[in-house]
Design a protein around this motif. Structure first.
Motif, mmCIF file in Angstrom:
data_model
loop_
_atom_site.group_PDB
_atom_site.id
_atom_site.type_symbol
_atom_site.label_atom_id
_atom_site.label_comp_id
_atom_site.label_asym_id
_atom_site.label_seq_id
_atom_site.Cartn_x
_atom_site.Cartn_y
_atom_site.Cartn_z
ATOM 1 N N HIS A 142 0.835 -1.205 0.000
ATOM 2 C CA HIS A 142 0.000 0.000 0.000
ATOM 3 C C HIS A 142 0.870 1.256 0.000
ATOM 4 C CE1 HIS A 142 -3.601 2.442 1.306
ATOM 5 N NE2 HIS A 142 -2.612 3.229 1.719
ATOM 6 N N HIS A 146 1.864 4.944 -2.601
ATOM 7 C CA HIS A 146 2.109 6.364 -2.353
ATOM 8 C C HIS A 146 3.482 6.778 -2.887
ATOM 9 C CE1 HIS A 146 -1.448 7.229 -0.001
ATOM 10 N NE2 HIS A 146 -1.227 6.192 0.775
ATOM 11 N N CYS A 167 -3.731 2.809 -3.889
ATOM 12 C CA CYS A 167 -2.798 2.152 -2.972
ATOM 13 C C CYS A 167 -3.375 0.850 -2.409
ATOM 14 C CB CYS A 167 -2.414 3.106 -1.838
ATOM 15 S SG CYS A 167 -1.476 4.539 -2.419
#
Length: 204
Positions: A142, A146, A167
């Motif tokens: 995840h 970003h 994400c």
């Protein structure tokens, strides 16, 4: 006849003994922290390779993103620097990515400025310490979402539903296809957690 020896009494602790015990505890905690971090870095490698193989480019290694493990209070303290506004409403984050954009501006004799360089950097990827391996790896996936979006020029003020959705897709794909994502039961449980998340920004 000799006198009977008195019952043995423990000697009172000298001031140095508590300090030695404290020092030993600190050394043990530091050793465990290092071992946990090495484990997290070991999980980072297959997650990164999995995403790179699917066309997610420009993903730095664990040292380049300053991967760290944090307790909850430290994560919350870092929360204000997170890329996504969605995290500002979360009381219990399990991962955070801190980043910034550095700009070099050149001024002429009139005082007018001209942007000559823009550099996007990752200050750190932080993951909550003590997570099960499969959740730690999914959290890394995840957060790499970003990292990818920031380094590739996506705007830092993307709508939370879009930024977090991308994400969570990274984590979802890893759990479904990552060779080291855990047992089938563990992966199915984590996928179910994503699909049934009541926070709409993460589940839609």
């Amino acid at each position: 006849t000799g006198r009977e020896a008195p019952a043995t009494q423990p000697l009172p602790a000298s001031p140095a003994q508590p300090q030695l015990r404290t020092l030993q505890s600190q050394k043990e905690a530091l050793a465990k922290m290092r071992a946990d971090l090495e484990h997290a870095k070991a999980l980072y490698v297959p997650v990164r390779q999995f995403l790179l193989a699917r066309g997610v480019s420009d993903l730095p290694d664990a040292d380049a993103v300053h991967l760290r493990l944090c307790d909850r209070s430290e994560l919350l303290a870092r929360n204000n620097r997170h890329l996504s506004a969605a995290h500002h409403t979360q009381k219990c984050p399990v991962g955070l990515t801190s980043a910034e954009e550095l700009q070099t501006v050149q001024y002429d004799h009139t005082g007018s400025g001209r942007l000559v360089e823009r550099q996007r950097v990752i200050d750190g990827v932080s993951v909550l310490k003590g997570l099960p391996a499969e959740l730690c790896a999914a959290t890394i996936a995840h957060e790499l979402g970003h990292v990818f979006m920031h380094l590739n020029g996506f705007h830092m003020n993307l709508a939370p539903a879009l930024a977090e959705g991308v994400c969570e897709l990274f984590a979802f794909l890893w759990l479904q296809g990552g060779a080291e994502a855990g047992s089938a039961e563990e992966r199915a449980f984590r996928v179910h957690c994503i699909e049934s998340n009541q926070v709409r920004v993460y589940s839609d």
